[in-house]
Motif scaffolding. Structure first.
Motif, PDB file in Angstrom:
ATOM      1  N   ALA A  36     -37.773  14.647 -14.546  1.00 47.37           N
ATOM      2  CA  ALA A  36     -38.106  15.957 -13.962  1.00 47.37           C
ATOM      3  C   ALA A  36     -39.567  16.604 -13.069  1.00 47.37           C
ATOM      4  CB  ALA A  36     -38.871  16.236 -15.828  1.00 47.37           C
ATOM      5  N   ARG A  37     -40.681  15.465 -13.068  1.00 48.83           N
ATOM      6  CA  ARG A  37     -42.270  16.018 -12.613  1.00 48.83           C
ATOM      7  C   ARG A  37     -41.707  15.713 -11.321  1.00 48.83           C
ATOM      8  NH1 ARG A  37     -45.039  12.165 -15.268  1.00 48.83           N
ATOM      9  NH2 ARG A  37     -44.805  10.220 -13.517  1.00 48.83           N
ATOM     10  N   ALA A  38     -41.096  14.691 -10.793  1.00 52.23           N
ATOM     11  CA  ALA A  38     -40.810  14.712  -9.658  1.00 52.23           C
ATOM     12  C   ALA A  38     -40.307  16.060  -9.261  1.00 52.23           C
ATOM     13  CB  ALA A  38     -40.228  13.598  -8.482  1.00 52.23           C
ATOM     14  N   LEU A  39     -38.923  16.267  -9.604  1.00 55.73           N
ATOM     15  CA  LEU A  39     -37.817  16.807  -9.304  1.00 55.73           C
ATOM     16  C   LEU A  39     -39.030  18.686  -8.898  1.00 55.73           C
ATOM     17  CD1 LEU A  39     -35.340  18.139  -8.403  1.00 55.73           C
ATOM     18  CD2 LEU A  39     -34.794  18.016 -10.867  1.00 55.73           C
ATOM     19  N   THR A  40     -39.241  19.084 -10.469  1.00 60.21           N
ATOM     20  CA  THR A  40     -39.789  20.016 -10.172  1.00 60.21           C
ATOM     21  C   THR A  40     -41.023  20.872  -9.063  1.00 60.21           C
ATOM     22  OG1 THR A  40     -39.646  19.899 -12.404  1.00 60.21           O
ATOM     23  CG2 THR A  40     -41.304  21.669 -12.261  1.00 60.21           C
ATOM     24  N   ASP A  41     -42.241  19.619  -8.988  1.00 61.25           N
ATOM     25  CA  ASP A  41     -42.696  19.518  -7.693  1.00 61.25           C
ATOM     26  C   ASP A  41     -41.200  19.969  -6.669  1.00 61.25           C
ATOM     27  OD1 ASP A  41     -44.684  18.611  -9.514  1.00 61.25           O
ATOM     28  OD2 ASP A  41     -44.990  17.028  -8.602  1.00 61.25           O
ATOM     29  N   GLN A  42     -41.086  19.415  -6.470  1.00 63.32           N
ATOM     30  CA  GLN A  42     -40.350  19.402  -5.225  1.00 63.32           C
ATOM     31  C   GLN A  42     -39.453  20.415  -5.051  1.00 63.32           C
ATOM     32  OE1 GLN A  42     -39.909  16.908  -2.712  1.00 63.32           O
ATOM     33  NE2 GLN A  42     -39.080  18.763  -1.312  1.00 63.32           N
ATOM     34  N   LEU A  43     -38.796  21.714  -6.206  1.00 62.99           N
ATOM     35  CA  LEU A  43     -38.417  22.290  -6.614  1.00 62.99           C
ATOM     36  C   LEU A  43     -39.414  23.912  -5.781  1.00 62.99           C
ATOM     37  CD1 LEU A  43     -35.619  21.907  -9.015  1.00 62.99           C
ATOM     38  CD2 LEU A  43     -35.224  22.496  -6.859  1.00 62.99           C
ATOM     39  N   GLU A  44     -40.541  23.434  -6.780  1.00 57.75           N
ATOM     40  CA  GLU A  44     -41.277  24.317  -6.436  1.00 57.75           C
ATOM     41  C   GLU A  44     -42.022  24.609  -4.786  1.00 57.75           C
ATOM     42  OE1 GLU A  44     -44.742  23.405  -9.484  1.00 57.75           O
ATOM     43  OE2 GLU A  44     -43.375  24.870 -10.923  1.00 57.75           O
ATOM     44  N   THR A  45     -41.714  23.863  -4.114  1.00 58.55           N
ATOM     45  CA  THR A  45     -41.358  23.505  -3.055  1.00 58.55           C
ATOM     46  C   THR A  45     -41.241  24.893  -2.092  1.00 58.55           C
ATOM     47  OG1 THR A  45     -40.632  22.054  -1.787  1.00 58.55           O
ATOM     48  CG2 THR A  45     -43.187  21.376  -2.340  1.00 58.55           C
TER      49      THR A  45
ATOM     50  N   ARG B 203     -34.431  29.404  -5.231  1.00 55.76           N
ATOM     51  CA  ARG B 203     -33.658  29.139  -6.239  1.00 55.76           C
ATOM     52  C   ARG B 203     -32.791  29.619  -7.816  1.00 55.76           C
ATOM     53  NH1 ARG B 203     -40.136  28.710  -8.649  1.00 55.76           N
ATOM     54  NH2 ARG B 203     -40.907  28.688  -6.078  1.00 55.76           N
ATOM     55  N   ARG B 204     -31.903  29.685  -7.347  1.00 51.83           N
ATOM     56  CA  ARG B 204     -30.687  29.433  -7.882  1.00 51.83           C
ATOM     57  C   ARG B 204     -30.122  29.429  -9.091  1.00 51.83           C
ATOM     58  NH1 ARG B 204     -29.145  34.448  -5.537  1.00 51.83           N
ATOM     59  NH2 ARG B 204     -30.260  34.739  -2.703  1.00 51.83           N
ATOM     60  N   THR B 205     -29.345  28.286  -8.926  1.00 58.68           N
ATOM     61  CA  THR B 205     -28.521  27.142  -9.975  1.00 58.68           C
ATOM     62  C   THR B 205     -28.824  25.696  -8.823  1.00 58.68           C
ATOM     63  OG1 THR B 205     -26.879  27.220  -8.340  1.00 58.68           O
ATOM     64  CG2 THR B 205     -26.894  28.559 -10.093  1.00 58.68           C
ATOM     65  N   LEU B 206     -28.849  24.470  -9.999  1.00 60.15           N
ATOM     66  CA  LEU B 206     -28.986  23.484  -9.744  1.00 60.15           C
ATOM     67  C   LEU B 206     -27.510  22.945 -10.444  1.00 60.15           C
ATOM     68  CD1 LEU B 206     -29.756  21.086  -8.266  1.00 60.15           C
ATOM     69  CD2 LEU B 206     -31.393  20.428  -9.574  1.00 60.15           C
ATOM     70  N   THR B 207     -26.587  22.052  -9.739  1.00 61.26           N
ATOM     71  CA  THR B 207     -25.604  20.893 -10.604  1.00 61.26           C
ATOM     72  C   THR B 207     -25.814  19.658 -10.134  1.00 61.26           C
ATOM     73  OG1 THR B 207     -23.768  22.782  -9.967  1.00 61.26           O
ATOM     74  CG2 THR B 207     -23.573  20.723 -10.542  1.00 61.26           C
ATOM     75  N   TRP B 208     -25.907  18.637 -11.311  1.00 64.08           N
ATOM     76  CA  TRP B 208     -25.872  17.234 -11.393  1.00 64.08           C
ATOM     77  C   TRP B 208     -24.790  16.886 -12.380  1.00 64.08           C
ATOM     78  CZ3 TRP B 208     -30.912  16.704  -8.864  1.00 64.08           C
ATOM     79  CH2 TRP B 208     -31.470  14.962  -8.678  1.00 64.08           C
ATOM     80  N   ASP B 209     -25.716  15.492 -11.862  1.00 65.63           N
ATOM     81  CA  ASP B 209     -24.488  14.560 -13.316  1.00 65.63           C
ATOM     82  C   ASP B 209     -25.150  14.373 -14.393  1.00 65.63           C
ATOM     83  OD1 ASP B 209     -26.132  12.630 -12.304  1.00 65.63           O
ATOM     84  OD2 ASP B 209     -24.230  11.434 -11.097  1.00 65.63           O
TER      85      ASP B 209
ATOM     86  N   GLU C 253     -37.229  21.429 -19.391  1.00 63.79           N
ATOM     87  CA  GLU C 253     -38.757  20.846 -18.601  1.00 63.79           C
ATOM     88  C   GLU C 253     -38.788  22.006 -16.722  1.00 63.79           C
ATOM     89  OE1 GLU C 253     -40.812  17.873 -18.906  1.00 63.79           O
ATOM     90  OE2 GLU C 253     -40.436  17.642 -21.714  1.00 63.79           O
ATOM     91  N   VAL C 254     -37.423  21.105 -16.519  1.00 67.43           N
ATOM     92  CA  VAL C 254     -37.328  21.577 -15.242  1.00 67.43           C
ATOM     93  C   VAL C 254     -36.894  23.213 -14.845  1.00 67.43           C
ATOM     94  CG1 VAL C 254     -36.319  20.767 -12.799  1.00 67.43           C
ATOM     95  CG2 VAL C 254     -36.767  19.156 -14.388  1.00 67.43           C
ATOM     96  N   SER C 255     -36.109  23.311 -15.539  1.00 67.87           N
ATOM     97  CA  SER C 255     -35.603  24.891 -16.003  1.00 67.87           C
ATOM     98  C   SER C 255     -36.934  25.799 -16.114  1.00 67.87           C
ATOM     99  CB  SER C 255     -34.784  25.009 -16.419  1.00 67.87           C
ATOM    100  OG  SER C 255     -33.728  26.000 -15.983  1.00 67.87           O
ATOM    101  N   ALA C 256     -37.340  25.625 -17.069  1.00 71.82           N
ATOM    102  CA  ALA C 256     -38.400  26.305 -16.869  1.00 71.82           C
ATOM    103  C   ALA C 256     -39.546  26.385 -16.386  1.00 71.82           C
ATOM    104  CB  ALA C 256     -39.270  25.921 -18.778  1.00 71.82           C
TER     105      ALA C 256
END
Length: 399
Positions: free
Chosen positions: A276-285, A291-297, A307-310
């Protein structure tokens, strides 16, 4: 002397099986038992997926491994058996018998050897009916080879031999003989004759019993319909590629319209809090427009997806179980990434700079589906078509 094993400790072994029977994932069941996932997999295989009866509902009648450790510590400290019994709230005669029966040949009392000796002495193996009754066994094997289910076999035997109890067997006995080789009677290979063909038995759970590892996840069916068009940039697919012995991983993000790749550095591992922490940092770049949608398994690493979405403002959706085609772009990209990160390698050896270099290589690779333009070129083209006019600060950062 019998070797000690955690399988001899009901507080560990049966805690794991209780979790599996309650619908837990194997990772959660092993964590509750204080062991690791690989050990739980071995336990499942050795028992054929059938929970052992031994060690269940002892209700304090037998000494536990923890109590034997206290006895060993007390003896080493020079305490009397009566003093040890009082500390454990046990009868002095119980402690006396324990020390006399389970001490080593040299007279020393050790918890591990004592527990193994007591476990072995308490064994009262009961021979399976199918192992001793050859006629019954032959009849069952013939029916299994005809693809009859254990329930059908048991019912048919009662019909054919109404007055001969020795030629009857329950469906459960057949299942246990198939899945537990130690019981004897039937070859494990006959499990292929069952409808499921499973080598390991799985518990029959009621609807909704198995808890989901991702709370309140939003299914891909609720994802906006325009995501399929791939006309607007900013819709991503994500996953992990895992390294040697599942000890390291790299997060992968692929933009659906352009094939633009972003790699997520996970130096601390891929537990939910790390991901969650690393993904948030990457998306914020990324620019907000991307940053519209993200699809994951449905991987457990996305437990903290809210937390990532917020934090990033991106809407996150989850694929159906066992449906990798719902993230087809990401799956294909993961295959390409194996050109740089070989299977079985330690992915923890790669730095963030290494990942940025690899993502740049992929983003500058011509793609047939893009008319042999590169993802970087296609991303720039699509952004220039956006209502904001494609301002420079909205363009993705290149390395």
């Amino acid at each position: 002397m019998v070797a000690y094993s955690h399988r001899m400790v009901p507080e560990i072994f049966q805690t794991f099986w209780a979790g599996m029977a309650a619908g837990e994932f194997i990772t959660d069941a092993t964590a509750a038992a204080g062991t690791f996932t690989k050990q739980g997999t071995r336990w499942l295989a050795s028992c054929g997926g059938v929970r052992p009866r031994r060690g269940r509902n002892l209700k304090g009648r037998c000494l536990t491994f923890a109590e034997r450790e206290e006895i060993a510590i007390g003896i080493a400290a020079g305490h009397t058996l009566r003093h040890i019994a009082k500390a454990l709230n046990r009868s002095p005669s119980t402690i006396s018998r324990e020390v006399a029966r389970n001490s080593e040949s040299c007279g020393r009392y050790r918890a591990r050897s004592a527990h193994a000796a007591a476990y072995h002495r308490a064994s009262r193996p009961k021979t399976s009916k199918l192992a001793t009754n050859l006629s019954l066994r032959q009849k069952v094997e013939e029916s299994l080879n005809k693809r009859h289910s254990p329930e059908q076999i048991a019912g048919r035997l009662r019909l054919e031999y109404p007055d001969d109890p020795q030629m009857r067997v329950s469906a459960e006995t057949i299942y246990q003989s198939l899945y537990q080789p130690s019981r004897g009677g039937l070859e494990h290979t006959l499990t292929r004759s069952l409808r499921t063909g499973r080598k390991l038995r799985r518990p029959c759970r009621k609807a909704g019993q198995r808890k989901n590892r991702i709370p309140d996840m939003i299914n891909i069916a609720n994802r906006p319909k325009d995501v399929k068009d791939r006309a607007v940039p900013g819709h991503w697919e994500g996953d992990l590629i895992v390294g040697k012995r599942n000890l390291s991983a790299i997060g992968t993000l692929v933009e659906r319209a352009t094939g633009m790749v972003e790699l997520v550095h996970l130096p601390d591992g891929y537990k939910p809090e790390h991901t969650a922490r690393a993904l948030t940092d990457q998306l914020e770049t990324l620019p907000t427009i991307l940053r519209r949608t993200l699809t994951w398994d449905q991987g457990s690493e996305m437990r903290d997806w809210k937390e990532v979405s917020a934090a990033t403002g991106i809407d996150i959706y989850f694929c159906d179980p066992h449906a990798p085609w719902q993230r087809g772009t990401n799956e294909n990209t993961n295959g390409e990434l194996r050109q740089y990160f070989a299977k079985g390698s330690d992915l923890g050896e790669y730095s963030k700079t290494d990942l940025e270099w690899v993502s740049q290589q992929l983003n500058e690779r011509p793609r047939k589906q893009l008319g042999f333009h590169t993802p970087a070129e296609e991303m720039e083209r699509l952004l220039l078509q956006q209502p904001d006019g494609g301002q420079p600060d909205l363009l993705p950062v290149t390395v």
